[in-house]
Design an enzyme around this catalytic site. Structure first.
Site, PDB file in Angstrom:
ATOM      1  N   TYR A  15       0.846  -1.200   0.000  1.00  0.00           N
ATOM      2  CA  TYR A  15       0.000   0.000   0.000  1.00  0.00           C
ATOM      3  C   TYR A  15       0.881   1.250   0.000  1.00  0.00           C
ATOM      4  O   TYR A  15       1.602   1.508   0.973  1.00  0.00           O
ATOM      5  CB  TYR A  15      -0.951   0.028   1.212  1.00  0.00           C
TER       6      TYR A  15
ATOM      7  N   PRO B 150     -16.029  -4.128   0.764  1.00  0.00           N
ATOM      8  CA  PRO B 150     -17.417  -4.533   1.068  1.00  0.00           C
ATOM      9  C   PRO B 150     -18.456  -3.690   0.334  1.00  0.00           C
ATOM     10  O   PRO B 150     -19.578  -4.152   0.131  1.00  0.00           O
ATOM     11  CB  PRO B 150     -17.510  -4.318   2.590  1.00  0.00           C
ATOM     12  N   LEU B 151     -18.056  -2.461  -0.078  1.00  0.00           N
ATOM     13  CA  LEU B 151     -18.977  -1.619  -0.875  1.00  0.00           C
ATOM     14  C   LEU B 151     -18.470  -1.536  -2.312  1.00  0.00           C
ATOM     15  O   LEU B 151     -18.726  -0.544  -3.013  1.00  0.00           O
ATOM     16  CB  LEU B 151     -19.080  -0.209  -0.263  1.00  0.00           C
ATOM     17  N   ALA B 152     -17.719  -2.556  -2.746  1.00  0.00           N
ATOM     18  CA  ALA B 152     -17.139  -2.586  -4.099  1.00  0.00           C
ATOM     19  C   ALA B 152     -16.293  -1.331  -4.349  1.00  0.00           C
ATOM     20  O   ALA B 152     -16.343  -0.739  -5.435  1.00  0.00           O
ATOM     21  CB  ALA B 152     -18.220  -2.750  -5.160  1.00  0.00           C
TER      22      ALA B 152
ATOM     23  N   GLY C  75     -16.767   1.552  -3.194  1.00  0.00           N
ATOM     24  CA  GLY C  75     -17.646   2.722  -3.341  1.00  0.00           C
ATOM     25  C   GLY C  75     -18.531   2.626  -4.582  1.00  0.00           C
ATOM     26  O   GLY C  75     -19.508   3.370  -4.722  1.00  0.00           O
TER      27      GLY C  75
HETATM   28  N1  NAP Z   1      -6.441  -8.254   0.431  1.00  0.00           N
HETATM   29  C1  NAP Z   1      -6.609  -7.527  -0.657  1.00  0.00           C
HETATM   30  O1  NAP Z   1      -6.250  -7.930  -1.780  1.00  0.00           O
HETATM   31  C2  NAP Z   1      -7.261  -6.199  -0.528  1.00  0.00           C
HETATM   32  C3  NAP Z   1      -7.628  -5.486  -1.685  1.00  0.00           C
HETATM   33  C4  NAP Z   1      -8.242  -4.249  -1.523  1.00  0.00           C
HETATM   34  C5  NAP Z   1      -8.496  -3.758  -0.246  1.00  0.00           C
HETATM   35  N2  NAP Z   1      -8.112  -4.468   0.850  1.00  0.00           N
HETATM   36  C6  NAP Z   1      -8.388  -3.957   2.230  1.00  0.00           C
HETATM   37  O2  NAP Z   1      -9.770  -3.730   2.351  1.00  0.00           O
HETATM   38  C7  NAP Z   1     -10.001  -2.384   2.763  1.00  0.00           C
HETATM   39  C8  NAP Z   1     -11.317  -1.911   2.208  1.00  0.00           C
HETATM   40  O3  NAP Z   1     -11.320  -1.928   0.775  1.00  0.00           O
HETATM   41  P1  NAP Z   1     -11.996  -0.716  -0.013  1.00  0.00           P
HETATM   42  O4  NAP Z   1     -11.334   0.559   0.341  1.00  0.00           O
HETATM   43  O5  NAP Z   1     -12.069  -1.091  -1.444  1.00  0.00           O
HETATM   44  O6  NAP Z   1     -13.450  -0.773   0.688  1.00  0.00           O
HETATM   45  P2  NAP Z   1     -14.833  -0.080   0.438  1.00  0.00           P
HETATM   46  O7  NAP Z   1     -15.310   0.311   1.791  1.00  0.00           O
HETATM   47  O8  NAP Z   1     -15.662  -0.965  -0.418  1.00  0.00           O
HETATM   48  O9  NAP Z   1     -14.533   1.238  -0.404  1.00  0.00           O
HETATM   49  C9  NAP Z   1     -14.061   2.423   0.182  1.00  0.00           C
HETATM   50  C10 NAP Z   1     -14.157   3.541  -0.850  1.00  0.00           C
HETATM   51  O10 NAP Z   1     -15.533   3.752  -1.171  1.00  0.00           O
HETATM   52  C11 NAP Z   1     -15.866   5.101  -0.938  1.00  0.00           C
HETATM   53  N3  NAP Z   1     -17.248   5.126  -0.431  1.00  0.00           N
HETATM   54  C12 NAP Z   1     -17.741   4.481   0.638  1.00  0.00           C
HETATM   55  N4  NAP Z   1     -19.055   4.715   0.779  1.00  0.00           N
HETATM   56  C13 NAP Z   1     -19.395   5.534  -0.228  1.00  0.00           C
HETATM   57  C14 NAP Z   1     -20.620   6.154  -0.617  1.00  0.00           C
HETATM   58  N5  NAP Z   1     -21.749   5.960   0.071  1.00  0.00           N
HETATM   59  N6  NAP Z   1     -20.605   6.952  -1.717  1.00  0.00           N
HETATM   60  C15 NAP Z   1     -19.471   7.154  -2.399  1.00  0.00           C
HETATM   61  N7  NAP Z   1     -18.266   6.606  -2.076  1.00  0.00           N
HETATM   62  C16 NAP Z   1     -18.237   5.802  -1.003  1.00  0.00           C
HETATM   63  C17 NAP Z   1     -14.861   5.615   0.089  1.00  0.00           C
HETATM   64  O11 NAP Z   1     -14.702   7.009  -0.034  1.00  0.00           O
HETATM   65  P3  NAP Z   1     -14.583   7.957   1.274  1.00  0.00           P
HETATM   66  O12 NAP Z   1     -13.213   7.795   1.818  1.00  0.00           O
HETATM   67  O13 NAP Z   1     -14.825   9.324   0.695  1.00  0.00           O
HETATM   68  O14 NAP Z   1     -15.669   7.540   2.231  1.00  0.00           O
HETATM   69  C18 NAP Z   1     -13.598   4.846  -0.341  1.00  0.00           C
HETATM   70  O15 NAP Z   1     -12.941   5.498  -1.402  1.00  0.00           O
HETATM   71  C19 NAP Z   1      -8.752  -1.616   2.299  1.00  0.00           C
HETATM   72  O16 NAP Z   1      -8.514  -0.428   3.018  1.00  0.00           O
HETATM   73  C20 NAP Z   1      -7.671  -2.641   2.551  1.00  0.00           C
HETATM   74  O17 NAP Z   1      -7.298  -2.606   3.927  1.00  0.00           O
HETATM   75  C21 NAP Z   1      -7.514  -5.671   0.732  1.00  0.00           C
END
Ligand code: NAP
Length: 293
Positions: free
Chosen positions: A53, A205-207, A209
């Site tokens: 990261y 979990p929210l794809a 965003g």
């Molecule tokens: N093991 C792996 O291969 C792997 C891969 C990817 C991620 N991860 C881990 O999983 C964690 C979560 O993944 P993720 O960040 O993809 O999760 P996510 O919670 O699905 O997505 C977060 C993103 O969505 C946006 N968002 C959330 N709610 C929203 C809404 N109602 N409207 C518009 N935008 C919205 C957030 O923006 P805001 O900040 O503006 O709220 C942020 O940019 C990462 O931080 C990492 O630790 C692991």
């Protein structure tokens, strides 16, 4: 907050905070410290990062907070991962014995910590020797540099292969899962984890965003369905998306990726929402168009 026993020695908060996007947030050490304290006040004590990261920057930023405020490290469970690298902008995987042992020490140095609570192999490596990878993970555990070991994005075959060489000590698989992504339901991974009483950590979990921003058909269909069910329960659609993941008997632990504590609150509120079984299937079929026979 609910806490789940990951192993005899380690419990995780059911809702986890992820730091993949931390570098983009452009925060000072003080701002990051305040955010981490906000998570802890809410009972969200498990934090997820990885060496890749920000190419080490994410761990370095977290480490600056732990150096400034060492008591904070003691209040959380810290997860990091190894396995994804870059050579002149070209991405590749490395799960060799030497690389894992060196990477863990490098992560600890960046994080200013003596040990990790959980260390994961980040991705399935096509050039993977489970015996070699397993040996490195077991040694790190014996040396006390990591408390527990696990994997991320593994399919059932690679999970079982590595587990065989890790004295069956793999304690989780961090996987992508949301109402538009069914890879690990289809592969049988979720069944394997349920059978072994192991709880997956859920990324995106929210794809990422897209559930609430994408104009593509599967996302629109799911969002419409989430909003309809949310109205019935008198909550926001985002809460229903988390409730859908939490419903499953595998007892998944969603990793919230947002920079906003208000959005972390939505995930926490989902712990109080119980979907009807038929509502779970309404969401399950909304994006995939899966036809139940
Ligand atoms: N093991 C792996 O291969 C792997 C891969 C990817 C991620 N991860 C881990 O999983 C964690 C979560 O993944 P993720 O960040 O993809 O999760 P996510 O919670 O699905 O997505 C977060 C993103 O969505 C946006 N968002 C959330 N709610 C929203 C809404 N109602 N409207 C518009 N935008 C919205 C957030 O923006 P805001 O900040 O503006 O709220 C942020 O940019 C990462 O931080 C990492 O630790 C692991």
């Amino acid at each position: 907050m609910e806490y789940l026993k990951i192993t005899e020695e380690l419990s995780f908060s059911r809702i986890i905070q992820g730091f993949w996007r931390l570098v983009q947030w452009d925060w000072s050490t003080k701002e990051l410290e305040a955010f981490m304290q906000g998570c802890i006040e809410r009972g969200v004590t498990t934090f997820d990062t990885a060496e890749v990261y920000g190419f080490g920057q994410c761990e370095t930023q977290l480490g600056k907070v732990f150096s400034k405020n060492p008591s904070l490290r003691k209040q959380i469970q810290l997860v990091s991962k190894t396995g994804i690298f870059n050579h002149d902008g070209f991405k590749y995987y490395d799960t060799s014995y030497e690389r894992i042992k060196a990477s863990c020490k490098e992560s600890l140095q960046r994080l200013s910590c003596d040990s990790l609570d959980l260390y994961l192999i980040h991705r399935e490596d096509p050039c993977f020797d489970p015996q070699e990878t397993g040996k490195a993970l077991l040694e790190l555990k014996k040396e006390g540099l990591v408390k527990e070991i696990g994997v991320s994005n593994f399919d059932p075959i690679k999970f079982q292969a590595l587990n065989q060489f890790c004295e069956n000590l793999l304690c989780t698989n961090q996987i992508e899962w949301n109402p538009c992504c069914f890879e690990h339901i289809q592969s049988g991974m979720i069944d394997l984890l349920t059978q072994n009483h192991l709880h997956p950590m859920i990324w995106s979990p929210l794809a990422g965003g897209k559930l609430f921003t994408s104009q593509e058909s599967p996302y629109i269909k799911v969002t419409e369905k989430l909003s309809e069910i949310a109205q019935r329960h008198g909550v926001e659609a985002e809460i229903i998306a988390y409730a859908w993941l939490l419903y499953h008997p595998v007892k998944a632990m969603p990793i919230v990726g947002s920079s906003k504590l208000s959005r972390l609150d939505s995930a926490i509120k989902a712990l109080d929402v119980t979907l009807e079984r038929w509502e779970w299937y309404e969401i399950y079929t909304a994006s995939s168009g899966a036809r139940l026979r």
